[in-house]
Design a protein around this motif. Structure first.
Motif, mmCIF file in Angstrom:
data_model
loop_
_atom_site.group_PDB
_atom_site.id
_atom_site.type_symbol
_atom_site.label_atom_id
_atom_site.label_comp_id
_atom_site.label_asym_id
_atom_site.label_seq_id
_atom_site.Cartn_x
_atom_site.Cartn_y
_atom_site.Cartn_z
ATOM 1 N N GLY B 57 29.731 24.123 37.619
ATOM 2 C CA GLY B 57 30.037 22.375 37.986
ATOM 3 C C GLY B 57 30.643 21.732 36.980
ATOM 4 N N LEU B 58 31.140 22.204 35.917
ATOM 5 C CA LEU B 58 32.085 21.734 34.861
ATOM 6 C C LEU B 58 33.391 21.411 35.542
ATOM 7 N N ASN B 59 34.032 20.597 34.809
ATOM 8 C CA ASN B 59 35.598 20.520 35.288
ATOM 9 C C ASN B 59 36.223 21.215 34.392
ATOM 10 N N ALA B 60 37.018 22.288 34.597
ATOM 11 C CA ALA B 60 37.686 23.105 33.657
ATOM 12 C C ALA B 60 39.067 23.296 33.880
ATOM 13 N N GLY B 61 39.797 23.375 32.857
ATOM 14 C CA GLY B 61 41.275 23.567 33.000
ATOM 15 C C GLY B 61 41.519 24.721 32.106
ATOM 16 N N PHE B 62 42.744 25.540 32.260
ATOM 17 C CA PHE B 62 43.178 26.637 31.622
ATOM 18 C C PHE B 62 44.403 26.539 31.096
ATOM 19 N N ILE B 63 45.021 26.820 29.740
ATOM 20 C CA ILE B 63 46.171 26.944 29.233
ATOM 21 C C ILE B 63 46.766 28.327 29.049
ATOM 22 N N GLY B 64 47.866 29.052 29.745
ATOM 23 C CA GLY B 64 47.937 30.372 29.290
ATOM 24 C C GLY B 64 49.387 30.763 29.994
ATOM 25 N N LYS B 65 49.719 31.789 29.718
ATOM 26 C CA LYS B 65 51.105 32.265 30.354
ATOM 27 C C LYS B 65 50.687 33.640 31.074
ATOM 28 N N ILE B 66 51.294 33.705 32.551
ATOM 29 C CA ILE B 66 51.025 34.692 33.417
ATOM 30 C C ILE B 66 52.320 35.276 33.877
ATOM 31 N N SER B 67 52.273 36.668 34.049
ATOM 32 C CA SER B 67 53.447 37.203 34.767
ATOM 33 C C SER B 67 53.972 36.837 36.078
ATOM 34 N N ASP B 68 55.207 36.882 35.994
ATOM 35 C CA ASP B 68 55.863 36.405 37.248
ATOM 36 C C ASP B 68 55.937 37.465 38.480
ATOM 37 N N ASP B 69 54.720 37.893 38.940
ATOM 38 C CA ASP B 69 54.479 38.815 39.641
ATOM 39 C C ASP B 69 53.483 38.981 40.386
ATOM 40 N N GLN B 70 53.154 39.901 41.257
ATOM 41 C CA GLN B 70 51.843 39.828 42.031
ATOM 42 C C GLN B 70 50.611 39.698 41.312
ATOM 43 N N HIS B 71 50.453 40.260 40.173
ATOM 44 C CA HIS B 71 49.518 40.180 39.375
ATOM 45 C C HIS B 71 49.185 38.469 38.853
ATOM 46 N N GLY B 72 50.350 38.121 38.315
ATOM 47 C CA GLY B 72 50.211 36.637 37.839
ATOM 48 C C GLY B 72 49.504 35.787 39.069
ATOM 49 N N ARG B 73 50.249 36.027 40.095
ATOM 50 C CA ARG B 73 50.150 35.277 41.300
ATOM 51 C C ARG B 73 48.517 35.159 41.813
ATOM 52 N N PHE B 74 48.007 36.512 41.613
ATOM 53 C CA PHE B 74 46.632 36.720 41.992
ATOM 54 C C PHE B 74 45.743 35.770 41.011
ATOM 55 N N ILE B 75 46.085 35.930 39.781
ATOM 56 C CA ILE B 75 45.429 35.294 38.772
ATOM 57 C C ILE B 75 45.248 33.861 38.872
ATOM 58 N N GLN B 76 46.523 33.096 39.264
ATOM 59 C CA GLN B 76 46.486 31.543 39.496
ATOM 60 C C GLN B 76 45.710 31.238 40.836
ATOM 61 N N GLN B 77 46.000 32.100 41.883
ATOM 62 C CA GLN B 77 45.149 31.900 43.020
ATOM 63 C C GLN B 77 43.962 31.867 43.051
ATOM 64 N N TYR B 78 43.355 33.015 42.278
ATOM 65 C CA TYR B 78 41.799 33.211 42.086
ATOM 66 C C TYR B 78 41.307 31.961 41.313
ATOM 67 N N MET B 79 41.936 31.704 40.148
ATOM 68 C CA MET B 79 41.529 30.580 39.477
ATOM 69 C C MET B 79 41.303 29.108 40.399
ATOM 70 N N ASN B 80 42.476 28.824 41.046
ATOM 71 C CA ASN B 80 42.512 27.719 41.783
ATOM 72 C C ASN B 80 41.188 27.735 42.813
ATOM 73 N N ARG B 81 41.221 28.851 43.513
ATOM 74 C CA ARG B 81 39.889 29.287 44.418
ATOM 75 C C ARG B 81 38.604 28.779 43.461
ATOM 76 N N MET B 82 38.469 29.073 42.272
ATOM 77 C CA MET B 82 37.372 28.792 41.574
ATOM 78 C C MET B 82 37.141 27.354 41.081
ATOM 79 N N GLY B 83 38.175 26.568 41.411
ATOM 80 C CA GLY B 83 38.158 25.320 40.814
ATOM 81 C C GLY B 83 38.714 25.138 39.531
ATOM 82 N N VAL B 84 39.394 25.895 38.926
ATOM 83 C CA VAL B 84 39.969 25.719 37.723
ATOM 84 C C VAL B 84 40.973 25.360 37.734
ATOM 85 N N ASP B 85 41.530 24.081 36.969
ATOM 86 C CA ASP B 85 42.725 23.568 36.967
ATOM 87 C C ASP B 85 43.972 24.397 36.463
ATOM 88 N N THR B 86 44.993 24.624 37.210
ATOM 89 C CA THR B 86 46.029 25.619 36.567
ATOM 90 C C THR B 86 47.396 24.872 36.392
#
Lengths: 336, 336, 336, 336
Positions: B57-86
């Motif tokens: 229930g906390l407001n959470a954000g994340f700073i990081g660098k991800i790959s420009d491919d399917q694995h990177g996009r999966f990470i971003q989509q999952y974080m968004n779904r979990m409510g983490v600001d990306t």
């Protein structure tokens, strides 16, 4: 303000960082393409400061890494001859070479340096090679900014600073910024500010403080306001022909004037300044005098061919000051 | 002791560091050579903590660098779904890949990880990519130790810490030590101690503090004596089945017990501990409760298959504590 | 034309190059971001050819370098199980990992691969690790183009070819062009042409021959005119749905048709083609039949989920040809 | 035997490979540690051969890559002054430096070189920078072995050889083996043998042929038996004071004697030998005379301070031979 040193230590100063080779064009006032012979000297800011300090009568040591070849041996032999302790000068066993600086003197205003700094031995000094037992024998650890530009030398220096502080060794940071080997302005600023915040005394030009703060056209006022929130007690900012300023945490400001001289080349000015400034400080002559000693020493070196070989003695400096100062004292105590 | 946060900020916590992919053996209790299928999850300590915090229930954000491919996009989509600001998740444009962790669960006692960490995107986060305007919107900056293991991620984190401190963002250091990518023990110790000295809260295992101090078999007493000379106000030292200890600069000591549970694997325990501990702290529940929340959360995660997906909710944690605590309260306030 | 093999050797074929891991999306027809599980197979063109050859009853060996971890051991165990000799499979001792290929099957027309090829073990095979005593026990050395993409694997393969030629081992070059790891088109062309000029048989797609010649839209006529000035005696050029062409130095041209099939994915087609083509050649069935065997084997593999596991047996291939060929023989002898 | 050249081409010879800077100790007969000044010359085997050829009156060109600094410009200006065409001398745009060789002359028997070859510009010549239109204007392409020691220079040279052969440019391979930059004996042997097999003429010392064959104490008989199976038509093997041997594919053997001389240092002998040998060959003087010209030219250079500057003229060579040959002719035609 008084900078406090741990007394009764074997060494007045131990410098850490690069020792390399200067190859100075024997023929001046022409492009290097037309230069046919070069004269060899020991170079590198912290090496020059150790040599300069030793020539001034201080007990000086040096921590660094040199190549396992003729150039490395020349550096060690020269330092020994100049009285610098080289017991912690480490010989590289992985084939790295000594850095080179070919200097070109087209005119006093147009000097340039052609650098060989690719994978040089001095940047391979490792944190495991720093000995606490050596550092604690000194009053001062002099850190040169360029040694922070690459791993593992960067970590070796950060480790040396931690060990110095633990043993009450005064940390003096000579900014000595050289753009090569650094990857970006941001990278430089991260390490310069980290080390500056932990240092007791900082020496540099106004331009170098701008690099530290990663912003253009910084003001001395802002710089000292930021840095005095951390460890520094004394900050020296050099501003070329305008002279130099020394600020203390207690709020004092000192101004030192640059002495006019016949300039042959600009190399080596900073290193000779640092040696003589620190000499005066260590000898308890006060900041006002230290600014004069630094300035005089710089003026002497820029009128000569080399950086290390030309480092003056105390007699030369004091004679120079006497000539230039009479009848006017150029250093003014601005604000109490 | 009260850890003071800047109130009324948009984010409770922003985590910085790696987000990667866990590939967990679908078949357990056998060597990975015999595993034929793997299930994909988001992984990486600071990513898990951001996700875990958001699930609490906390407001959470994340700073990081991800790959420009399917694995990177999966990470971003999952974080968004979990409510983490990306909004500050940066996409690598130089072809670096997302880090991978193949987990092998031979038995609850024999877990190992096969890592792909060569030139991974998360270690290419650059200091110029850190935005002060983002950091100042958070109460906490959570730093993961592994992000310090290589340039330029190392400088990005050092820069983020400098900016956080300038903006009164509380710096929490999760030691998260992983031997790969570090070059030597000395290198790790240099950066761990640098960052620890500048942090407000530190979380780690006893072994990780030994890495920080670069000496074996350290004592908590010496560790806290050293660190309380610098910025930290709260130090948590986890000691496995012996439970965990929280020390405050004011001299208080709290002991939290580990809750016995059915262990499937050991991965993810530290990240779930950190999320729940920080949740309780932020919600003003006090250190004693925070130790219970951390411990309970860790126990829940080690009994499940993944690290990120298994992060519990507040209800699950509180239910777990109620069951385990009655009738005995396991956390003891040792010394006032 | 008859391709001449050294008879009575222990191995029919030894393949050299990469053996790695395929992680095939268990769920098809969707983007990989939505795939949650992956199935593990041995992959890599020359590994697949060795495995495919062994399944067809040939005596096959493999020269390569694998990681010293669970993935490396899986490769070795799988090859052994498939009957491939792994006595010259070298275990990397410097921590390099096995290459990975995550396959994404959005639709039969839209397949893509997410590669992990950074510093992988197979590219660290060294020229000193090639044993002449092993090579001389084989009739054929099969070289895969990707093994030429980086040092020291590149020199290992060049060395193997020199040793093969000295021992009358037939050199077969499977172009197997993959853009990653190569630095430039020119670099690829330099090594592809060097090796092609020294090979006895070459197999590749029309696009791959364009890479070899470093010019777009090449013509088969020009390609064979160039290559028949050097060592090759047989050149096979595959042109997708148009089928494939085999040219002999004596001037014969054979055309093989592609068999229509239900395509699941396109991976593995080339490797299964090569295995079956070479099987037929070795068994003395002639080029016309070899084209059919290759084509049938490729059709079988593209209708299945994996590349290595799906390699067909002789019975499957011959059954497939019988079904597809009746009543029409699709391979036409164009010119005598 | 007659080596056949394509006649009526604009250039007699184009050399490819490194051009660098020699820094020769001005003071002799002492260790370099005690040398204080160095004299600057153009150096590098193929550069010396191009310069030597031009001084002998041949039309010579040079393909290479130089640094974008004072050293690079000095090389270009010096070559132009010596009459070497530098239209295909490429200026590095990525900051690579010119290679350096500090020479130490302790005594005629004890000469050593301190090399700076880390990431030097000459090794960054790329295959895309080789112009077929330039190569085809020459009778000869002279390849220096050191240019094969690293990518992309290696591929640039392999590409140049392919283009030369396509355009009937005679390929002459000067083995010029230098251990630095090569990773292993096996790597060297792989490329030396590849290039030797494709060359028309090979020049080297007995030791260098042992490197090529990767076996110690090789015999000339075995060397020529191996190489004459491939492209070479003429093989020259130099054996120090024993003189040199020239072998032709037709079975002739020529022996050339080394001329006794006052040796100052041993550097530059091979390059001056090659220039004069090729000069005589191009001018149709026959192999017997070519051996004398080569030997005389080498003797002249080893008695002087530099390598490039000391390259003799035709008059000097012929005068030298006349003096040494009377009354005895030292070159013997061993076997017809």
């Amino acid at each position: 303000m008084k900078v406090e040193f741990s007394k009764n230590r074997e060494f007045d100063i131990i410098a850490i960082g690069r020792a390399c080779i200067d190859l100075n064009a024997t023929e001046y006032n022409r492009p290097m393409e037309e230069t046919m012979t070069f004269t060899k000297y020991v170079g590198g800011s912290p090496a020059n400061i150790a040599i300069g300090s030793s020539k001034l009568g201080l007990n000086a040591g040096f921590i660094g890494k040199i190549s396992d070849d003729q150039h490395g041996r020349f550096i060690q032999q020269y330092m020994n001859r100049m009285g610098v302790d080289t017991s912690n000068l480490i010989i590289d066993k992985e084939g790295h070479k000594t850095g080179l600086a070919f200097t070109e003197i087209k005119s006093p205003e147009e000097c340039s340096i052609l650098m060989y700094r690719e994978d040089v031995a001095d940047l391979y000094l490792a944190p495991s090679e720093i000995r606490e037992s050596y550092l604690k024998r000194s009053s001062i650890l002099l850190v040169s900014g360029t040694a922070l530009s690459k791993s593992p030398s960067r970590e070796a220096v950060l480790n040396a600073i931690q060990l110095a502080k633990r043993n009450h060794v005064l940390v003096i940071f000579e900014l000595d910024y050289r753009p090569y080997t650094w990857k970006s302005r941001e990278e430089t600023s991260v390490y310069y500010s980290l080390v500056a915040e932990q240092s007791d005394v900082i020496l540099g030009t106004r331009d170098e403080y701008d690099i530290l703060e990663n912003k253009p056209n910084g003001k001395n006022k802002d710089t000292i306001q930021y840095l005095f929130q951390h460890s520094p007690g004394l900050i020296v900012i050099k501003q070329g022909v305008e002279g130099s300023f020394a600020y203390t945490r207690e709020g004092e400001t000192y101004k030192g004037k640059a002495y006019p001289t016949e300039v042959l080349k600009t190399f080596g000015a900073g290193d000779s300044y640092a040696s003589a400034f620190l000499y005066a400080l260590i000898k308890g002559k006060g900041i006002e005098s230290a600014l004069k000693y630094g300035s005089a020493s710089a003026s002497i070196v820029v009128s000569k061919h080399s950086s290390s070989d030309a480092m003056p003695t105390v007699q030369e400096i004091e004679q120079f000051i006497r000539e230039k100062e009479s009848p006017l004292n150029e250093s003014i105590h601005v604000k109490g």
